[in-house]
Design a protein around this motif. Structure first.
Motif, short mmCIF file in Angstrom:
data_model
loop_
_atom_site.label_atom_id
_atom_site.label_comp_id
_atom_site.label_asym_id
_atom_site.label_seq_id
_atom_site.Cartn_x
_atom_site.Cartn_y
_atom_site.Cartn_z
N ASP A 97 41.79 19.74 37.95
CA ASP A 97 41.69 21.22 38.68
C ASP A 97 41.99 21.92 37.13
O ASP A 97 43.24 21.88 36.58
N VAL A 98 41.14 23.01 36.52
CA VAL A 98 41.33 23.43 35.33
C VAL A 98 42.41 24.82 35.94
O VAL A 98 42.93 25.53 34.67
N ALA A 99 43.30 24.43 36.76
CA ALA A 99 44.70 25.14 37.44
C ALA A 99 45.45 24.56 36.62
O ALA A 99 46.05 25.29 36.12
N THR A 100 45.87 23.45 36.64
CA THR A 100 46.97 22.60 35.45
C THR A 100 46.07 21.74 35.28
O THR A 100 46.04 20.11 35.33
N PRO A 123 40.86 33.65 38.84
CA PRO A 123 40.87 33.63 37.92
C PRO A 123 42.09 33.83 36.77
O PRO A 123 41.26 33.16 34.96
N ALA A 124 42.26 35.09 36.46
CA ALA A 124 42.94 34.56 35.58
C ALA A 124 44.74 33.44 34.78
O ALA A 124 44.31 33.51 33.25
N ALA A 125 44.95 33.66 35.76
CA ALA A 125 45.77 32.10 35.90
C ALA A 125 45.08 31.47 34.84
O ALA A 125 45.26 29.82 34.25
N ASN A 126 43.91 30.37 35.34
CA ASN A 126 42.54 29.22 35.27
C ASN A 126 42.31 30.28 33.85
O ASN A 126 42.22 29.37 32.95
N LEU A 127 41.66 31.47 33.57
CA LEU A 127 41.64 31.14 32.68
C LEU A 127 42.49 30.76 31.69
O LEU A 127 42.20 30.46 30.55
N ARG A 128 43.43 31.23 31.58
CA ARG A 128 44.70 31.40 30.82
C ARG A 128 45.33 30.01 30.42
O ARG A 128 45.20 29.24 28.96
N PRO A 161 30.44 46.60 42.72
CA PRO A 161 31.14 47.43 41.76
C PRO A 161 31.89 46.68 40.84
O PRO A 161 32.83 45.71 40.24
N ASP A 162 32.96 45.09 42.24
CA ASP A 162 34.19 44.58 41.70
C ASP A 162 33.30 42.85 41.98
O ASP A 162 33.79 42.31 41.74
N ASP A 163 31.96 43.23 41.53
CA ASP A 163 31.33 41.64 40.62
C ASP A 163 32.71 40.81 39.88
O ASP A 163 32.78 42.27 38.77
N LEU A 164 33.15 39.95 40.01
CA LEU A 164 33.58 39.70 38.62
C LEU A 164 33.54 39.79 38.20
O LEU A 164 34.15 39.41 36.22
N PRO A 172 38.50 42.89 30.12
CA PRO A 172 39.41 43.11 30.49
C PRO A 172 40.18 41.80 31.34
O PRO A 172 41.30 41.49 30.89
N LEU A 173 39.36 41.16 32.37
CA LEU A 173 39.66 39.75 32.85
C LEU A 173 39.86 38.31 31.55
O LEU A 173 41.39 38.04 31.68
N LEU A 174 39.10 38.47 30.78
CA LEU A 174 39.38 38.18 28.97
C LEU A 174 40.20 37.87 28.52
O LEU A 174 41.30 37.38 27.71
#
Length: 199
Positions: A97-100, A123-128, A161-164, A172-174
């Protein structure tokens, strides 16, 4: 296992066997996206959410026999389809899992992620987490073989407009996840975002 992860597994398990036949002409688009990642011989790269492994052959070609190619996916049926397609020869396949990720920090030079961003539960945690396993200055490619508008049309939806994946949302998410966006392409024939791992 989280409800989100279970849902993703169920979705892709049901589609794994026929996945490649649904998108038979995507190979050149994957190869072109991998080329833009700028990999060198001997690099270590992860295909995050590798699915049936369509990126593994061009990733292997880019890093050569001395490089390391890992393919991680949360759905075992997708990895089994990768093996049946002969792509297990091009990389080490992991149920992960990309989470861990089961990787040490700064172990990789790059991450390639095709179609992954829309399926991330956090998404924020997974990209981190992806940033954690990449060395400073390493690269990330977020790819899809068709652009946002074409993908929305395929699913009978309108872009909102809220499309990730919209640039004002993704940049900014990245940035908040350890990445600096260096290019953003959203065309009918492809979606490709490149980012560098912040030092």
């Amino acid at each position: 296992m989280s409800e989100d992860r279970t849902h993703v597994q169920e979705f892709f398990t049901a589609r794994a066997a026929g996945w490649d036949s649904r998108f038979p002409d995507d190979g050149p688009a994957y190869a072109a996206a991998v080329a833009e990642l700028g990999l060198r011989a001997g690099d270590r790269v992860l295909d995050a959410g590798c699915g049936t492994g369509r990126a593994l052959p061009p990733l292997r070609a880019a890093v050569g026999p001395s490089g390391v190619v890992l393919g991680a996916d949360v759905t075992p049926a997708m990895l089994q389809a990768a093996v049946r397609a002969g792509r297990g020869r091009d990389g080490l396949l992991l149920v992960a899992d990309v989470a861990t990720l089961p990787l040490r920090s700064e172990a990789l030079d790059a991450v390639f992620a095709a179609g992954l961003i829309a399926h991330l539960p956090d998404p924020a945690a997974n990209l981190r987490e992806l940033a954690r396993v990449v060395r400073p200055g390493g690269r990330l490619a977020l790819f899809h073989p068709i652009g946002r508008a074409a993908l929305a049309a395929r699913h009978g939806r309108q872009l909102t407009p809220d499309d990730l994946r919209a640039e004002p949302n993704l940049r900014p998410l990245l940035a908040g996840s350890g990445w600096r966006m260096t290019s953003y392409v959203d065309e009918d024939a492809r979606f490709l975002v490149l980012a560098d791992r912040e030092g």
